[in-house]
Enzyme design. Sequence first.
Site, PDB file in Angstrom:
ATOM      1  N   SER A  39      89.342 -17.724 -10.631  1.00 17.64           N
ATOM      2  CA  SER A  39      88.746 -16.867 -11.660  1.00 17.64           C
ATOM      3  C   SER A  39      89.303 -17.341 -12.992  1.00 17.64           C
ATOM      4  CB  SER A  39      89.181 -15.419 -11.392  1.00 17.64           C
ATOM      5  OG  SER A  39      88.948 -14.601 -12.515  1.00 17.64           O
TER       6      SER A  39
ATOM      7  N   TYR B  29      95.471  -8.983  -8.831  1.00 14.16           N
ATOM      8  CA  TYR B  29      94.346  -9.932  -8.890  1.00 14.16           C
ATOM      9  C   TYR B  29      94.748 -11.178  -9.677  1.00 14.16           C
ATOM     10  CZ  TYR B  29      89.420 -11.383  -9.416  1.00 14.16           C
ATOM     11  OH  TYR B  29      88.226 -12.071  -9.375  1.00 14.16           O
TER      12      TYR B  29
HETATM   13  P1  NAD Z   1      81.281  -9.174  -3.801  1.00 18.10           P
HETATM   14  O1  NAD Z   1      81.918  -7.842  -3.683  1.00 18.10           O
HETATM   15  O2  NAD Z   1      79.842  -9.266  -4.182  1.00 18.10           O
HETATM   16  O3  NAD Z   1      81.472  -9.992  -2.452  1.00 18.10           O
HETATM   17  C1  NAD Z   1      82.706 -10.092  -1.810  1.00 18.10           C
HETATM   18  C2  NAD Z   1      82.488 -10.253  -0.325  1.00 18.10           C
HETATM   19  O4  NAD Z   1      83.777 -10.430   0.294  1.00 18.10           O
HETATM   20  C3  NAD Z   1      81.837  -9.026   0.336  1.00 18.10           C
HETATM   21  O5  NAD Z   1      80.736  -9.444   1.139  1.00 18.10           O
HETATM   22  C4  NAD Z   1      82.961  -8.439   1.176  1.00 18.10           C
HETATM   23  O6  NAD Z   1      82.507  -7.814   2.391  1.00 18.10           O
HETATM   24  C5  NAD Z   1      83.787  -9.685   1.483  1.00 18.10           C
HETATM   25  N1  NAD Z   1      85.161  -9.349   1.864  1.00 18.10           N
HETATM   26  C6  NAD Z   1      86.007  -8.468   1.280  1.00 18.10           C
HETATM   27  N2  NAD Z   1      87.159  -8.412   1.957  1.00 18.10           N
HETATM   28  C7  NAD Z   1      87.060  -9.295   2.974  1.00 18.10           C
HETATM   29  C8  NAD Z   1      87.919  -9.686   4.025  1.00 18.10           C
HETATM   30  N3  NAD Z   1      89.143  -9.133   4.174  1.00 18.10           N
HETATM   31  N4  NAD Z   1      87.488 -10.608   4.911  1.00 18.10           N
HETATM   32  C9  NAD Z   1      86.250 -11.144   4.780  1.00 18.10           C
HETATM   33  N5  NAD Z   1      85.387 -10.817   3.836  1.00 18.10           N
HETATM   34  C10 NAD Z   1      85.782  -9.893   2.929  1.00 18.10           C
HETATM   35  O7  NAD Z   1      82.198  -9.976  -4.845  1.00 18.10           O
HETATM   36  P2  NAD Z   1      81.979 -11.331  -5.662  1.00 18.10           P
HETATM   37  O8  NAD Z   1      81.946 -10.967  -7.098  1.00 18.10           O
HETATM   38  O9  NAD Z   1      80.890 -12.162  -5.088  1.00 18.10           O
HETATM   39  O10 NAD Z   1      83.400 -12.025  -5.416  1.00 18.10           O
HETATM   40  C11 NAD Z   1      83.577 -13.166  -4.602  1.00 18.10           C
HETATM   41  C12 NAD Z   1      84.819 -13.911  -5.077  1.00 18.10           C
HETATM   42  O11 NAD Z   1      84.621 -14.339  -6.419  1.00 18.10           O
HETATM   43  C13 NAD Z   1      86.097 -13.059  -5.083  1.00 18.10           C
HETATM   44  O12 NAD Z   1      87.193 -13.845  -4.650  1.00 18.10           O
HETATM   45  C14 NAD Z   1      86.264 -12.704  -6.546  1.00 18.10           C
HETATM   46  O13 NAD Z   1      87.607 -12.449  -6.886  1.00 18.10           O
HETATM   47  C15 NAD Z   1      85.737 -13.975  -7.197  1.00 18.10           C
HETATM   48  N6  NAD Z   1      85.329 -13.837  -8.586  1.00 18.10           N
HETATM   49  C16 NAD Z   1      84.362 -12.953  -8.940  1.00 18.10           C
HETATM   50  C17 NAD Z   1      83.985 -12.856 -10.271  1.00 18.10           C
HETATM   51  C18 NAD Z   1      82.929 -11.908 -10.725  1.00 18.10           C
HETATM   52  O14 NAD Z   1      82.830 -11.694 -11.942  1.00 18.10           O
HETATM   53  N7  NAD Z   1      82.112 -11.345  -9.850  1.00 18.10           N
HETATM   54  C19 NAD Z   1      84.603 -13.659 -11.242  1.00 18.10           C
HETATM   55  C20 NAD Z   1      85.593 -14.553 -10.839  1.00 18.10           C
HETATM   56  C21 NAD Z   1      85.946 -14.621  -9.499  1.00 18.10           C
END
Ligand code: NAD
Length: 259
Positions: A141, A154
């Site tokens: 991130s 985080y």
């Molecule tokens: P999201 O909530 O849409 O998807 C996350 C997925 O991870 C969900 O399907 C959830 O069921 C799954 N999950 C959660 N805990 C889990 C576990 N213990 N085992 C297996 N699966 C699990 O979120 P997103 O925004 O797509 O985030 C995905 C990644 O991207 C994360 O690591 C997040 O930190 C990172 N990220 C997101 C953003 C953003 O702005 N959305 C920015 C930077 C980084």
Amino acid sequence: MRLKDKVAIVTGAASGIGKGIAAAYAREGAKVAIADLNQQAADATAAELGGSAHAIGIAMDVTDEAQVDAGTQKVIDTFGRLDILVSNAGIQIVSPVVEFEFATWKKMLAIHLDGAFLTTRAALRQMYKQPEGGSVIYMGSVHSKEASQLKAPYVTAKHGLIGLAKVVAKEGAKYKVRANVICPGFVRTPLVEKQIPEQAKEFGISEEDVVKKIMLKETVDGEFTTVEDVAEAAVFFASFPSNALTGQSLVVSHGWFMQ
Ligand code: NAD
């Protein structure tokens, strides 16, 4: 087709960024395992990507050693190899440090860091046996580089992933295994939608101001990064042909953070 006949595991792929990466990989010719907490949701995403010849759903809590090992083995048994791991599963829980529950801190580190370690270890055991090696990609991130208030575990975990990637890059080199980190800015997934009202409450401002004055304030153009932007970076790292690109982190954030 940049990933023809490659086999990938994407964790957290039933939603958001992981789902977008899985779709991009399938479009580029890879066979993809949708690893997520819930078998039904993983299967539904796999069905959207064309069913069992192209994608399978794997129930996997990335913090559970036995589930990670069994799920990874199932992918190898089904598709015969493993070329790409995208360690993407993640959650967000916000609170000031002074009020953070220890149990919540540990849960956050378990999903982001234990999950990255366990899935990496399971993937390397296969990748090291293959002459072609493989590519490990961590979902970092901008918070792998910068801090924000309310996000102590985080930010800690996302910084930690860069350390893990560098070690895997060094240890994996002789097996042609590369490790890199993608560092997105804010992407409008369920993880972010949930934070908007939470931050509005915590800071006593409107939801519109959370978006404009906090989330997108430092970007060059006031725009959200998209799932497709992040997926394109994930295809780039996965398809790169040599060890020249390893141990790196790539920020995809509309200029929020500049190296
Ligand atoms: P999201 O909530 O849409 O998807 C996350 C997925 O991870 C969900 O399907 C959830 O069921 C799954 N999950 C959660 N805990 C889990 C576990 N213990 N085992 C297996 N699966 C699990 O979120 P997103 O925004 O797509 O985030 C995905 C990644 O991207 C994360 O690591 C997040 O930190 C990172 N990220 C997101 C953003 C953003 O702005 N959305 C920015 C930077 C980084």
